[in-house]
Write a protein that holds these residues in place. Sequence first.
Motif: not given
Lengths: 147, 286
Positions: A58-59, A78-81, A39-40, A93-98
């Motif tokens: 990205l949102t 956030g961040g971008f693709v 979702r951008a 700035q942060s991302a996680e796998k489930p």
Amino acid sequence: MTSSLTTAQGGVRLKTLNVSVVTPDGPVLDGTYEMVSCRAEGGELGILPGHIPLVAPLTISAVRLKSENNTEYVAVNGGFVEVRPDQVTILAQSAEKPSDIDVDRAQQAKERAEQRLNSKREDDVDFKRAQIALQRAINRIDIANNQ
Amino acid sequence: MASLREIKNRINSTSSTKKITSAMEMVSASKMNKAEQNAKSFVPYMEKIQEVVASIASGNVDADHPMLQSRPIKKTGYVVITSDRGLAGPYNSNILRNLYRTIQERHRSKDEYVVIPLGKVGTEFCKRMELPIAKSIVGLDDQPEFAEIKEITSYAVNLFEDEEVDELYLHYNHYVSAITQEVTETKLLPLTNINEEGKQLSTYEYEPDQEAILNTILPQYAESLIYGALLDGKASEHASRMTAMRSATDNAEDLIDDLTLSYNRARQAAITQEITEIVSGASALE
């Protein structure tokens, strides 16, 4: 690795995408998938192999990575693709796998944020901050429960 | 000459100091490895974001985001990365000396600059020298996470955006190797030298438009530069502390050797004296 097919027109049609999710704390995910949807800020974005080069912010949301017979989720804040025909890079700035999400912590963060939203006025900076924190927490909980 | 017991006491206290310093050396060595790894895992993110920023910034000439433009300089901001604890050899003093000298050279009055120190040593230095502090952060983790410093990085970047400062410099120790660290000053904002290498860059479509992308990506880029410098600084800090502790251990060893020598001499002298006394006592009886 990227596999490719030759189309009737003689052009090369790509079949898969290399996807990498990178954060300042190191790479989160690296793999090959058939489709990425995220979702951008401008709306939902579906990316198939051979997409034109694109950059979009990205949102706070889930990124869905589809391969042949299953779908993986990654929570991004956030961040971008960045999209290229055979490569998708998500910089957040942060991302996680489930599996890496700490549900209890997210739950606590959610409660804290809700409390703050109730106690602050709307024009307060803390109000905005709490809103974002709440979004993040809800996003994490949703993704963790989806598995 | 000091008495036997005094020398013995000094040997004991020096060897317990040596134990501590050699333990600290080992702790720093393992922390340094970890910090080095952190700095390495940050590299892919940095490279990627740099590539995208460079291609946007150089791809179109009319990119006139305020963060890309130099404006007349009225006030300068300095972000300084120091450690929270001492005992790290010249790590902090080098960087602070360099900062102080730079400020003395460039500015005449205190209204012309502000300092944003990271780490206790830097903060206390600024207070002592009465340098204006905009904001400071202390008690950072040895393995800092991005979220921990988010507040101060956005604060620094906001200072520039709100035109409180017109340029922003970053002072930190660059980690060259375990034994070499370099005091480095880099210009953080405005971003004028993004595409130094002149690499071939891809052109992108922007969704929704360039301006919106620049608005999200440039602050993120500037913030990650600060974070990168912090990781670099942490690796240098541990390396510097390791070297300092190693030389402290070596010095303690030398000192113990010297003290043991004089202890043995003193003991020998005491024995000789005793024998002389006995012999002279016996000969007096004859």
